[in-house]
Motif scaffolding. Structure first.
Motif, PDB file in Angstrom:
ATOM      1  N   VAL A 190       0.843  -1.192   0.000  1.00  3.42           N
ATOM      2  CA  VAL A 190       0.000   0.000   0.000  1.00  3.42           C
ATOM      3  C   VAL A 190       0.878   1.242   0.000  1.00  3.42           C
ATOM      4  CG1 VAL A 190      -1.707   1.337   1.270  1.00  3.42           C
ATOM      5  CG2 VAL A 190      -1.888  -1.150   1.203  1.00  3.42           C
ATOM      6  N   VAL A 191       1.867   1.232   0.868  1.00  2.00           N
ATOM      7  CA  VAL A 191       2.744   2.391   0.969  1.00  2.00           C
ATOM      8  C   VAL A 191       3.427   2.663  -0.370  1.00  2.00           C
ATOM      9  CG1 VAL A 191       4.862   3.249   2.003  1.00  2.00           C
ATOM     10  CG2 VAL A 191       3.124   2.177   3.439  1.00  2.00           C
ATOM     11  N   ARG A 192       3.868   1.599  -1.017  1.00  2.00           N
ATOM     12  CA  ARG A 192       4.565   1.827  -2.282  1.00  2.00           C
ATOM     13  C   ARG A 192       3.647   2.404  -3.351  1.00  2.00           C
ATOM     14  NH1 ARG A 192       8.747  -2.575  -4.677  1.00  2.00           N
ATOM     15  NH2 ARG A 192       8.186  -1.625  -6.669  1.00  2.00           N
ATOM     16  N   TYR A 193       2.414   1.969  -3.339  1.00  2.00           N
ATOM     17  CA  TYR A 193       1.488   2.516  -4.333  1.00  2.00           C
ATOM     18  C   TYR A 193       1.061   3.936  -3.974  1.00  2.00           C
ATOM     19  CZ  TYR A 193       1.066  -1.596  -7.296  1.00  2.00           C
ATOM     20  OH  TYR A 193       1.332  -2.598  -8.193  1.00  2.00           O
ATOM     21  N   VAL A 194       0.865   4.163  -2.682  1.00  2.00           N
ATOM     22  CA  VAL A 194       0.501   5.509  -2.255  1.00  2.00           C
ATOM     23  C   VAL A 194       1.622   6.485  -2.625  1.00  2.00           C
ATOM     24  CG1 VAL A 194       0.206   6.987  -0.226  1.00  2.00           C
ATOM     25  CG2 VAL A 194      -1.077   4.849  -0.410  1.00  2.00           C
ATOM     26  N   ASP A 195       2.852   6.028  -2.448  1.00  2.00           N
ATOM     27  CA  ASP A 195       3.999   6.889  -2.743  1.00  2.00           C
ATOM     28  C   ASP A 195       4.058   7.314  -4.200  1.00  2.00           C
ATOM     29  OD1 ASP A 195       5.017   7.274  -0.282  1.00  2.00           O
ATOM     30  OD2 ASP A 195       6.537   5.710  -0.391  1.00  2.00           O
ATOM     31  N   MET A 196       3.421   6.550  -5.052  1.00  2.00           N
ATOM     32  CA  MET A 196       3.464   6.902  -6.470  1.00  2.00           C
ATOM     33  C   MET A 196       2.919   8.300  -6.725  1.00  2.00           C
ATOM     34  SD  MET A 196       2.540   3.536  -8.629  1.00  2.00           S
ATOM     35  CE  MET A 196       3.721   2.198  -8.774  1.00  2.00           C
ATOM     36  N   VAL A 197       1.981   8.702  -5.911  1.00  2.00           N
ATOM     37  CA  VAL A 197       1.449  10.046  -6.089  1.00  2.00           C
ATOM     38  C   VAL A 197       2.482  11.081  -5.643  1.00  2.00           C
ATOM     39  CG1 VAL A 197      -0.421  11.626  -5.510  1.00  2.00           C
ATOM     40  CG2 VAL A 197      -0.896   9.201  -5.804  1.00  2.00           C
ATOM     41  N   ARG A 198       3.140  10.804  -4.541  1.00  2.00           N
ATOM     42  CA  ARG A 198       4.183  11.723  -4.075  1.00  2.00           C
ATOM     43  C   ARG A 198       5.330  11.806  -5.082  1.00  2.00           C
ATOM     44  NH1 ARG A 198       6.854   9.938   0.961  1.00  2.00           N
ATOM     45  NH2 ARG A 198       7.971  11.886   0.712  1.00  2.00           N
ATOM     46  N   ASN A 199       5.672  10.688  -5.636  1.00  2.00           N
ATOM     47  CA  ASN A 199       6.797  10.635  -6.581  1.00  2.00           C
ATOM     48  C   ASN A 199       6.453  11.187  -7.956  1.00  2.00           C
ATOM     49  OD1 ASN A 199       7.720   9.158  -4.488  1.00  2.00           O
ATOM     50  ND2 ASN A 199       7.855   7.213  -5.595  1.00  2.00           N
ATOM     51  N   ARG A 200       5.216  11.590  -8.100  1.00  2.00           N
ATOM     52  CA  ARG A 200       4.754  12.061  -9.398  1.00  2.00           C
ATOM     53  C   ARG A 200       4.792  10.951 -10.454  1.00  2.00           C
ATOM     54  NH1 ARG A 200       2.521  15.711  -8.615  1.00  2.00           N
ATOM     55  NH2 ARG A 200       1.685  15.466 -10.695  1.00  2.00           N
ATOM     56  N   GLN A 201       4.463   9.756 -10.042  1.00  2.00           N
ATOM     57  CA  GLN A 201       4.257   8.713 -11.030  1.00  2.00           C
ATOM     58  C   GLN A 201       2.782   8.680 -11.390  1.00  2.00           C
ATOM     59  OE1 GLN A 201       6.458   4.962 -10.453  1.00  2.00           O
ATOM     60  NE2 GLN A 201       6.935   5.696  -8.420  1.00  2.00           N
ATOM     61  N   ALA A 202       1.989   9.293 -10.542  1.00  2.00           N
ATOM     62  CA  ALA A 202       0.553   9.333 -10.791  1.00  2.00           C
ATOM     63  C   ALA A 202      -0.021  10.594 -10.174  1.00  2.00           C
ATOM     64  CB  ALA A 202      -0.130   8.095 -10.212  1.00  2.00           C
ATOM     65  N   ASP A 203      -1.155  11.021 -10.711  1.00  2.00           N
ATOM     66  CA  ASP A 203      -1.782  12.251 -10.211  1.00  2.00           C
ATOM     67  C   ASP A 203      -2.728  11.983  -9.055  1.00  2.00           C
ATOM     68  OD1 ASP A 203      -0.477  13.445 -12.273  1.00  2.00           O
ATOM     69  OD2 ASP A 203      -2.211  13.530 -13.597  1.00  2.00           O
ATOM     70  N   GLY A 204      -3.300  10.790  -9.045  1.00  2.00           N
ATOM     71  CA  GLY A 204      -4.304  10.515  -8.022  1.00  2.00           C
ATOM     72  C   GLY A 204      -4.381   9.052  -7.669  1.00  2.00           C
ATOM     73  N   LEU A 205      -5.201   8.776  -6.681  1.00  2.00           N
ATOM     74  CA  LEU A 205      -5.288   7.428  -6.133  1.00  2.00           C
ATOM     75  C   LEU A 205      -6.743   7.073  -5.843  1.00  2.00           C
ATOM     76  CD1 LEU A 205      -3.877   4.950  -4.758  1.00  2.00           C
ATOM     77  CD2 LEU A 205      -3.769   6.339  -2.684  1.00  2.00           C
ATOM     78  N   ILE A 206      -7.179   5.965  -6.381  1.00  2.00           N
ATOM     79  CA  ILE A 206      -8.508   5.464  -6.040  1.00  2.00           C
ATOM     80  C   ILE A 206      -8.312   4.264  -5.121  1.00  2.00           C
ATOM     81  CG2 ILE A 206     -10.645   4.448  -6.898  1.00  2.00           C
ATOM     82  CD1 ILE A 206     -10.261   5.928  -9.488  1.00  2.00           C
ATOM     83  N   LEU A 207      -8.830   4.369  -3.933  1.00  2.00           N
ATOM     84  CA  LEU A 207      -8.609   3.331  -2.924  1.00  2.00           C
ATOM     85  C   LEU A 207      -9.824   2.415  -2.802  1.00  2.00           C
ATOM     86  CD1 LEU A 207      -6.931   4.778   0.308  1.00  2.00           C
ATOM     87  CD2 LEU A 207      -6.062   3.049  -1.261  1.00  2.00           C
ATOM     88  N   MET A 208      -9.596   1.128  -3.002  1.00  2.00           N
ATOM     89  CA  MET A 208     -10.678   0.175  -2.759  1.00  2.00           C
ATOM     90  C   MET A 208     -10.171  -0.927  -1.819  1.00  2.00           C
ATOM     91  SD  MET A 208     -12.742   0.053  -6.346  1.00  2.00           S
ATOM     92  CE  MET A 208     -12.126  -1.560  -6.764  1.00  2.00           C
ATOM     93  N   THR A 209      -9.433  -0.498  -0.830  1.00  2.00           N
ATOM     94  CA  THR A 209      -8.802  -1.478   0.056  1.00  2.00           C
ATOM     95  C   THR A 209      -9.559  -1.666   1.364  1.00  2.00           C
ATOM     96  OG1 THR A 209      -7.478   0.266   1.029  1.00  2.00           O
ATOM     97  CG2 THR A 209      -6.514  -0.933  -0.807  1.00  2.00           C
ATOM     98  N   GLY A 210     -10.311  -0.652   1.765  1.00  2.00           N
ATOM     99  CA  GLY A 210     -10.992  -0.742   3.048  1.00  2.00           C
ATOM    100  C   GLY A 210     -10.083  -0.447   4.228  1.00  2.00           C
ATOM    101  N   TRP A 211      -8.830  -0.204   3.944  1.00  2.00           N
ATOM    102  CA  TRP A 211      -7.925   0.170   5.051  1.00  2.00           C
ATOM    103  C   TRP A 211      -6.716   0.915   4.512  1.00  2.00           C
ATOM    104  CZ3 TRP A 211      -5.444  -3.812   2.590  1.00  2.00           C
ATOM    105  CH2 TRP A 211      -4.077  -3.956   2.794  1.00  2.00           C
TER     106      TRP A 211
END
Lengths: 344, 344
Positions: B105-126
């Motif tokens: 999760v952390v690695r994917y969330v970081d993608m937004v910080r790293n500018r690999q992505a603009d946004g994040l859609i979360l369907m994890t429930g946590w």
DNA sequence: CTGTTAGCGCGTTCAT
DNA sequence: ATGAACGCGCTAACAG
């Protein structure tokens, strides 16, 4: 704003090149400067801007995964296999849905040309005529081969697998075996039909065209096939369906028609989906190593992008026959029952 | 090598700025120069390098879709909805599998910080405790709400929907209604259980704790629940399962135990998956507008990234009760049958 | 071992 | 209406 490499450099009192080196090749800088830099990195919370890195490196680390129908549950384990290896290798997977639409395929294929992605994994089973194969340099085919294509690919041998399924019925003693196919425009479907014919021929049985029904891989066509066989009075004790969904549909309809599985009719499916295990009775089926296919496809892509010569153009994934409760030897009474049907 | 804007410029005899303008704002250049430029574009087959464009614009047009379990078939229609709107709006969807693993999760969330992505859609429930919600500025929650989160979200009202399902059984005349839940660490599961209790309370029926079985959303726990109820001699004529997979498992086991659905026991599922329609009997279930949930989540993301104020924080997607053949009024004989079970 | 310099390809001022 | 010049953030030569 996020801190840039420049900010870190001035804080550490070094040049930006040194910061870059410290992060990429720590061995190339002095112990002392390394500490200064890492300190500054910690202070600022600096994280390299991947977009800039990728731009500079002329690589995106993106791979497009283009599938024919994104909602096909069969793909799920393949998604997982691909994601696993992508994650492990620092690649990102872009999901693309072709949806039987040439324009969509073209737009996703173009992503590689536009440098939105480094490579393309194709699981569509087709490419539009407007896209010459030569324009797909960084492409790997998975699961569904494309007719006449020489691109690197990983898939199972559908013909061999279908033969395996049919031979299982033959080995149980069945002689009259019906087949429900997938859509015949898919190579996959014709291959499986061929495998069915191969098995019959191998056993010295003449194939009866009336025992083949062309389906569409969906539940309803499994039902429809049984209704048709029943209406035309075809007698059979074995049934091979080219996927599990149709097999479940067939069993469902057989029950309505008063037939028991497997005592009256033995049924073999293909794919070994979750619901093969949970159907009633649990379905004998051909298992494809779906996750492994995904992993191998992504591995081929990684190798391809690393410039490695691929070990072999085509990679064949092995299959396995999983025997459950939907198949059994035919018995006299069931043969009678079928015959009754045929003369009704 | 792919042609760059520079090549087009020299071929057309203009500056790169003019080429850029011609493509972006055709109205700002003369008819004559426009033609020269477009001609050169055609000749060279020039396509702007998206990586460079995005870099310059400080936007990636990538959105990370992070799910808890990539192989959950429930997500399939949501994938489609998200992909549809992403495609239509020029966004790309990066598939991420959280797999119950904080580090992922952390690695994917970081993608937004790293500018690999603009946004994040979360369907994890946590989200891991190590990820403060404040660090998720460009995030939309879909499907599974996160406890205590105030991020924009789109989901159904599980409690209300479960109440609807239970009330269907009540309205048919059932009084003793059992419930198989999902894993209780999921908000979704506790909500559905609450809805079940709400309905009973609304009908003035005291809930019997012995009629609730904690399941795990899988086929096997539907079976296990029926075995447990049977072993402890619990009598009931109505059954509400918190998802379809468990409902099918329950029906499967009920059949083994000699019960008929719906004549002995009525069963309601939840989700209205494909196999609700193809099970035997076809399952009454709660339909979630899955594709629409995906579309709305992506639409929220598009709006969010466009800087629009979101209409409302939370968006509630409506559900629908789909009545099929697995539910019917209880009858005297079935009540007897259940009672027999209870006294065995 | 470290700093300086030169771009990657494009969009966008600011002049003209 | 058009062109010259700058810079997004970083890495990779080349000097020193």
């Amino acid at each position: 704003m996020a801190p840039t490499i420049r900010r870190v450099a001035e804080l550490a009192g070094v040049s930006i090149a040194t910061v870059s080196r410290t992060l990429a090749q720590p061995g190339k800088v002095t112990e002392a400067t390394r500490e200064k830099v890492l300190d500054a990195v910690r202070q600022t919370g600096f994280v390299p801007n991947r977009q800039a890195v990728d731009f500079r490196r002329q690589a995106t680390n993106n791979v497009v995964l283009l599938v024919r129908d994104i909602t096909n549950p069969f793909y799920l384990e393949i998604y997982r296999g691909i994601e696993e290896l992508a994650f492990a290798n620092g690649y990102r997977v872009l999901m693309g849905d072709a949806g039987y639409d040439d324009a969509r395929v073209v737009r996703y294929v173009d992503m590689v040309r536009n440098r939105q992605a480094d490579g393309l994994i194709l699981m569509t089973g087709w490419i539009p005529d407007s896209v010459p194969e030569a324009s797909l340099p960084q492409t790997v085919i998975a699961l569904e081969l494309i007719e006449g294509s020489t691109l690197p690919a990983v898939a199972i041998d559908n013909r061999k697998a279908a033969r395996l399924a049919t031979e299982h019925l033959l080995s149980l003693g069945h002689r009259r075996i019906a087949h429900v196919t997938g859509p015949m425009r898919l190579v996959m479907s014709t291959e499986r039909h061929q495998g069915y014919l191969d098995a019959l021929a191998g056993a010295g049985i003449a194939a009866d065209p009336a025992l083949t029904h062309v389906g569409d891989f969906h539940f309803g066509s499994g039902q429809a096939a049984m209704r048709q066989f029943h209406a035309q009075g075809s007698a059979f004790t074995g049934l091979f369906c080219s996927n599990d969904e149709m097999a479940v549909g067939a069993i469902n309809e057989l029950r309505s028609l008063g037939k028991r599985v497997p005592s009256d009719i033995s049924v073999v499916g293909f794919d070994d989906m979750d619901y093969a295990l949970s159907s009633d009775p649990p379905l004998t089926s051909i298992r494809q190593p779906r996750r492994e296919i995904g992993r191998q496809a992504m591995q081929m892509m990684v190798d391809l992008l690393a410039g490695k010569a691929l070990a072999s153009g085509h990679l064949e994934a092995g299959v396995e026959l999983v025997v459950r409760a939907s198949t059994a030897p035919p018995n006299a009474s069931s043969a009678d029952a079928s015959r009754v049907t045929s003369t009704t």
